[in-house]
Design a protein around this motif. Structure first.
Motif, PDB file in Angstrom:
ATOM      1  N   ILE A 213       0.871  -1.176   0.000  1.00 18.55           N
ATOM      2  CA  ILE A 213       0.000   0.000   0.000  1.00 18.55           C
ATOM      3  C   ILE A 213       0.908   1.225   0.000  1.00 18.55           C
ATOM      4  CG2 ILE A 213      -0.263  -0.107   2.544  1.00 18.55           C
ATOM      5  CD1 ILE A 213      -2.955   1.330   2.167  1.00 18.55           C
ATOM      6  N   ILE A 215       0.731   5.521   0.206  1.00 17.92           N
ATOM      7  CA  ILE A 215      -0.138   6.667   0.511  1.00 17.92           C
ATOM      8  C   ILE A 215       0.670   7.933   0.260  1.00 17.92           C
ATOM      9  CG2 ILE A 215      -1.587   7.793   2.239  1.00 17.92           C
ATOM     10  CD1 ILE A 215      -1.685   5.140   3.762  1.00 17.92           C
ATOM     11  N   PHE A 243      -2.878   5.199  -2.890  1.00 20.44           N
ATOM     12  CA  PHE A 243      -3.858   6.199  -2.471  1.00 20.44           C
ATOM     13  C   PHE A 243      -3.191   7.568  -2.566  1.00 20.44           C
ATOM     14  CE2 PHE A 243      -7.312   3.715  -0.531  1.00 20.44           C
ATOM     15  CZ  PHE A 243      -6.719   2.456  -0.481  1.00 20.44           C
ATOM     16  N   GLY A 245      -3.928  11.547  -1.854  1.00 16.84           N
ATOM     17  CA  GLY A 245      -4.810  12.568  -1.291  1.00 16.84           C
ATOM     18  C   GLY A 245      -4.492  13.945  -1.855  1.00 16.84           C
ATOM     19  N   VAL A 289      -7.490  11.078   3.195  1.00 17.38           N
ATOM     20  CA  VAL A 289      -6.974   9.879   2.536  1.00 17.38           C
ATOM     21  C   VAL A 289      -6.827   8.722   3.532  1.00 17.38           C
ATOM     22  CG1 VAL A 289      -4.525  10.578   2.739  1.00 17.38           C
ATOM     23  CG2 VAL A 289      -5.211   9.054   0.900  1.00 17.38           C
ATOM     24  N   THR A 290      -6.426   9.037   4.774  1.00 17.58           N
ATOM     25  CA  THR A 290      -6.239   7.963   5.757  1.00 17.58           C
ATOM     26  C   THR A 290      -7.580   7.308   6.127  1.00 17.58           C
ATOM     27  OG1 THR A 290      -6.125   9.805   7.321  1.00 17.58           O
ATOM     28  CG2 THR A 290      -4.072   8.704   6.805  1.00 17.58           C
ATOM     29  N   VAL A 293      -8.513   4.927   3.320  1.00 22.42           N
ATOM     30  CA  VAL A 293      -7.741   3.675   3.423  1.00 22.42           C
ATOM     31  C   VAL A 293      -8.464   2.720   4.377  1.00 22.42           C
ATOM     32  CG1 VAL A 293      -5.600   2.665   4.341  1.00 22.42           C
ATOM     33  CG2 VAL A 293      -5.491   4.693   2.886  1.00 22.42           C
ATOM     34  N   MET A 307       4.930   5.603   2.406  1.00 20.67           N
ATOM     35  CA  MET A 307       4.188   6.867   2.444  1.00 20.67           C
ATOM     36  C   MET A 307       5.120   8.037   2.220  1.00 20.67           C
ATOM     37  SD  MET A 307       1.760   6.531   5.747  1.00 20.67           S
ATOM     38  CE  MET A 307       3.032   6.145   6.920  1.00 20.67           C
ATOM     39  N   ALA A 317      -1.467   8.564   9.621  1.00 19.63           N
ATOM     40  CA  ALA A 317      -1.488   7.259   8.952  1.00 19.63           C
ATOM     41  C   ALA A 317      -0.815   6.151   9.768  1.00 19.63           C
ATOM     42  CB  ALA A 317      -0.812   7.372   7.585  1.00 19.63           C
TER      43      ALA A 317
END
Ligand code: FES
Length: 343
Positions: A213, A215, A243, A245, A289-290, A293, A307, A317
């Motif tokens: 993942i 971010i 992801f 944001g 965004v968190t 998720v 991240m 996060a």
């Protein structure tokens, strides 16, 4: 007062003067401790205190977790020794030869190839390396750009594939009043010369069998994009979810690059998240965004997390990733501290 720093596992010591950080003292004496930003923002220099007394500037609290601080981890770039100390640098994975051979990061002469807006406040800067011939960097690393006419340095992560040895691409946020921001948005033309130092940082893709993942927030997309290029180049088949944001639709960027990586690497899923406003026909995710998720991936057992973004995003996060099952040692990040002023 001069104190002695003993470095394990090498049993080698160096002097540290009053008002000097432990990192500066090591570099001054021709020894290498890994470092990047030199301001507590990247975590690259994290080492452990075994004995002695230190004083750290703890403004950048996000770089070390409270557990790490409790466990005597510290950042020598923002830490002074109050007494003789013993430190352990095993975490840096340095060989004794590297440690004793000092700082080998290089200075590069570059020329501006592209300087254009990608969003209302993020610009694409592509620098062609002229001398020496190409930079060997690992996807996820960053370089320090020297602001023309000064000795001020600003750190920016490379966004391009590391196979492009003669080119460095950055996605740079233009900050009101920022020294480099002003140069970038008003003065810098194609063909202008810039000096770049690097590469730095140890954010990089770790080999594992786990899903990934990623971010990103704001201009933090750059190193993750470079890592995606790297994964695609290696023929990666591990599922990857990115992801990203942003505040509004206009703040999304690198969309074509992400799409072309997806064509090469179909296991990449891209989830843009808009937090401030969005068009009526926006079918994508909205909010922080968190939070998105958490909603979309209720379990992250068997994941590695990468991240990059502003400190509040990273701070938010880390506990969420932990709750969802990512082991702390499988969370890798760069938090960037905006450098708007000349200081
Ligand atoms: Fe110490 Fe970046 S060099 S935190």
């Amino acid at each position: 007062m001069t104190v002695q720093i003993e470095v394990q596992p090498f049993s080698h010591g160096f002097d540290c003067e009053e008002n000097e950080t432990i990192l500066s003292a090591a570099l001054r004496q021709g020894l290498l401790l890994r470092y990047g930003c030199k301001n507590g923002g990247c975590g690259t220099c994290k080492i452990k205190l075994i004995d002695g007394d230190i004083e750290s500037d703890t403004r950048n609290s996000f770089t070390l977790t409270p557990d790490e601080v409790e466990d005597d981890w510290f950042l020598p770039c923002i830490t002074q020794a109050m007494d003789d100390c013993v430190v352990d640098v095993s975490q840096m994975e340095l060989t004794e030869e590297e440690f004793l051979s000092g700082d080998t990061s290089l200075e590069f002469e570059t020329e501006v190839a592209v300087n254009e807006p990608m969003t209302p406040d993020i610009r694409r800067l592509r620098l062609r390396i002229k001398n020496p011939d190409g930079m060997e960097f690992t996807a996820g690393q960053f370089a320090n750009i020297q602001i023309p006419g000064t000795d001020l340095l600003r750190p920016y992560s490379m966004a391009n594939a590391s196979r492009e040895r003669n080119m460095l691409e950055f996605g740079i946020k233009v900050l009101p009043g920022g020294v480099f921001s002003d140069v970038l948005s008003k003065d810098l033309r194609v063909g202008d010369k810039l000096v770049v130092h690097g590469p730095y940082g140890d954010l990089r893709i770790r080999s594992s069998h786990r899903n990934i993942i990623m971010i990103a927030g704001g201009s933090g997309l750059a190193p993750l994009l470079s890592m995606l290029h790297h994964l695609a180049d290696k023929g990666n088949i591990r599922p990857v979810q990115l992801f990203f944001g942003a505040r509004t639709l206009d703040d999304l960027y690198y969309l074509e690059d992400i799409q072309s990586i997806q064509e090469e690497m179909p296991c990449l899923e891209f989830i843009p998240v808009l937090s401030e406003s969005w068009p009526e026909d926006w079918a994508g995710a909205t909010g922080m965004v968190t939070d998105v998720v958490k909603e979309m991936l209720p379990s992250l057992n068997n994941y590695d997390a990468y991240m990059c973004g502003p400190p509040p995003m990273i701070d938010a996060a880390i506990p969420i990733l932990g709750e969802l099952g990512v082991r702390p040692r499988n969370i890798y990040f760069d938090a960037f501290v905006p450098s708007a002023s000349a200081a």
